[in-house]
Motif scaffolding. Structure first.
Motif, PDB file in Angstrom:
ATOM      1  N   LYS A 122       3.532  18.649   4.171  1.00 13.32           N
ATOM      2  CA  LYS A 122       3.460  17.667   3.429  1.00 13.32           C
ATOM      3  C   LYS A 122       2.741  17.977   1.971  1.00 13.32           C
ATOM      4  O   LYS A 122       1.653  18.500   1.973  1.00 13.32           O
ATOM      5  CB  LYS A 122       2.688  16.429   4.090  1.00 13.32           C
ATOM      6  CG  LYS A 122       2.961  15.223   3.008  1.00 13.32           C
ATOM      7  CD  LYS A 122       2.312  13.867   3.669  1.00 13.32           C
ATOM      8  CE  LYS A 122       2.244  12.637   2.743  1.00 13.32           C
ATOM      9  NZ  LYS A 122       1.668  11.427   3.570  1.00 13.32           N
ATOM     10  N   TRP A 171       6.293  14.691  -1.628  1.00 16.40           N
ATOM     11  CA  TRP A 171       6.146  13.306  -1.999  1.00 16.40           C
ATOM     12  C   TRP A 171       5.957  12.595  -3.321  1.00 16.40           C
ATOM     13  O   TRP A 171       4.959  13.615  -3.992  1.00 16.40           O
ATOM     14  CB  TRP A 171       4.934  12.621  -0.990  1.00 16.40           C
ATOM     15  CG  TRP A 171       5.186  12.498   0.563  1.00 16.40           C
ATOM     16  CD1 TRP A 171       5.532  13.626   1.413  1.00 16.40           C
ATOM     17  CD2 TRP A 171       5.143  11.316   1.420  1.00 16.40           C
ATOM     18  NE1 TRP A 171       5.738  13.211   2.365  1.00 16.40           N
ATOM     19  CE2 TRP A 171       5.540  11.868   2.478  1.00 16.40           C
ATOM     20  CE3 TRP A 171       5.207   9.990   1.009  1.00 16.40           C
ATOM     21  CZ2 TRP A 171       5.750  11.016   3.603  1.00 16.40           C
ATOM     22  CZ3 TRP A 171       5.299   8.927   1.966  1.00 16.40           C
ATOM     23  CH2 TRP A 171       5.590   9.565   3.103  1.00 16.40           C
ATOM     24  N   PHE A 202       9.907  10.989  -0.183  1.00 22.53           N
ATOM     25  CA  PHE A 202       9.806  12.304  -0.268  1.00 22.53           C
ATOM     26  C   PHE A 202      11.104  13.126  -0.153  1.00 22.53           C
ATOM     27  O   PHE A 202      12.238  12.327   0.348  1.00 22.53           O
ATOM     28  CB  PHE A 202       9.146  12.520   0.934  1.00 22.53           C
ATOM     29  CG  PHE A 202       9.569  12.352   2.265  1.00 22.53           C
ATOM     30  CD1 PHE A 202      10.277  13.590   3.034  1.00 22.53           C
ATOM     31  CD2 PHE A 202       9.179  11.310   3.171  1.00 22.53           C
ATOM     32  CE1 PHE A 202      10.772  13.297   4.065  1.00 22.53           C
ATOM     33  CE2 PHE A 202       9.660  11.079   4.432  1.00 22.53           C
ATOM     34  CZ  PHE A 202      10.419  12.189   5.048  1.00 22.53           C
TER      35      PHE A 202
END
Ligand code: GDP
Ligand code: MG
Length: 208
Positions: free
Chosen positions: A10, A62, A45
């Protein structure tokens, strides 16, 4: 045996409104555009697959949905992130000064081993409208984030490949730090092995 797995990481994009965060992400992703709306938290995202050091990685990138104007993001935005792109606009001293509050936000919400890359956007306007000299930015980044933190100047408008380099650098750093866990250890949910393809024999990130 995790030789042919895909890692998922992420990455959060931070910076003041209007610096070009969305434009940067769209520029990077556009070839394989895959939007994912999470409207309940007001952020979204996009994903991008790439291979770095024989390792297949799926980046979950994101982007904000405008909450940055409130100077604070929901904890959900940061949760589980392994990397952050800190963006300012080189034609705006204000956006550069505001980086400080984003760094404070990161320090409040993230662990120490976060991969951070600083990005100065709108390089196409540098000749006529630059307000932030590269040396000033370099000095600041070195002092506040450390000399190893990379600083790139780019243009989401007229990109020459530098934006891809940024994500390659970031992914390389993630792979190098091995900030991921195999599928059977789910305590770090956003950096897990998400797929296995037995026929693929590529070596992945030293798992063998
Ligand atoms: P965000 O609020 O940080 O997501 O910024 P946006 O991506 O929405 O961009 C804000 C404005 O800056 C828009 O008008 C974009 O067209 C413009 N913009 C973004 N990147 C660049 C760039 O590299 N060069 C120029 N000239 N304009 C840009
Ligand atoms: Mg945006």
């Amino acid at each position: 045996m995790y030789a042919s797995s895909t890692l998922e990481a992420k990455v959060v994009i931070l910076g003041s409104q209007g610096v070009g965060k969305t434009s940067l992400v769209v520029r990077y992703i556009s070839k394989t555009f895959s939007p994912n709306s999470t409207s309940t938290i007001g952020a979204s995202f996009m994903t991008k697959k790439l291979t770095v050091d024989h390792c297949k990685v799926r980046l979950q990138i994101w982007d904000t949905a405008g909450q940055e104007r409130f100077r604070a993001m929901a904890p959900m935005y940061y949760r589980g992130a392994q990397a952050a792109l800190l963006v300012y606009d080189l034609t705006s001293q204000e956006s550069f000064a505001e980086m400080h509050s984003w760094i404070e936000e990161l320090k409040r919400n993230m662990t120490e081993d976060l991969v951070i890359v600083v990005v100065a956007n709108k390089l196409d306007l540098a000749q006529t409208r630059r307000e932030v000299p590269l040396e000033q930015a370099r000095e600041y980044v070195t002092r506040v984030l450390g000399p190893e933190t990379p600083l790139y100047e780019v243009s989401a408008k007229d990109d020459d490949g530098t934006i891809e380099d940024i994500f390659l650098h970031l992914t390389h750093a993630l792979v190098e730090r091995k900030q991921y866990l195999p599928r059977d250890r789910k305590r770090q949910p956003t950096m897990t092995i998400v797929e296995d393809t037995p026929s693929n024999s590529s070596l992945c990130c030293g798992y063998l």
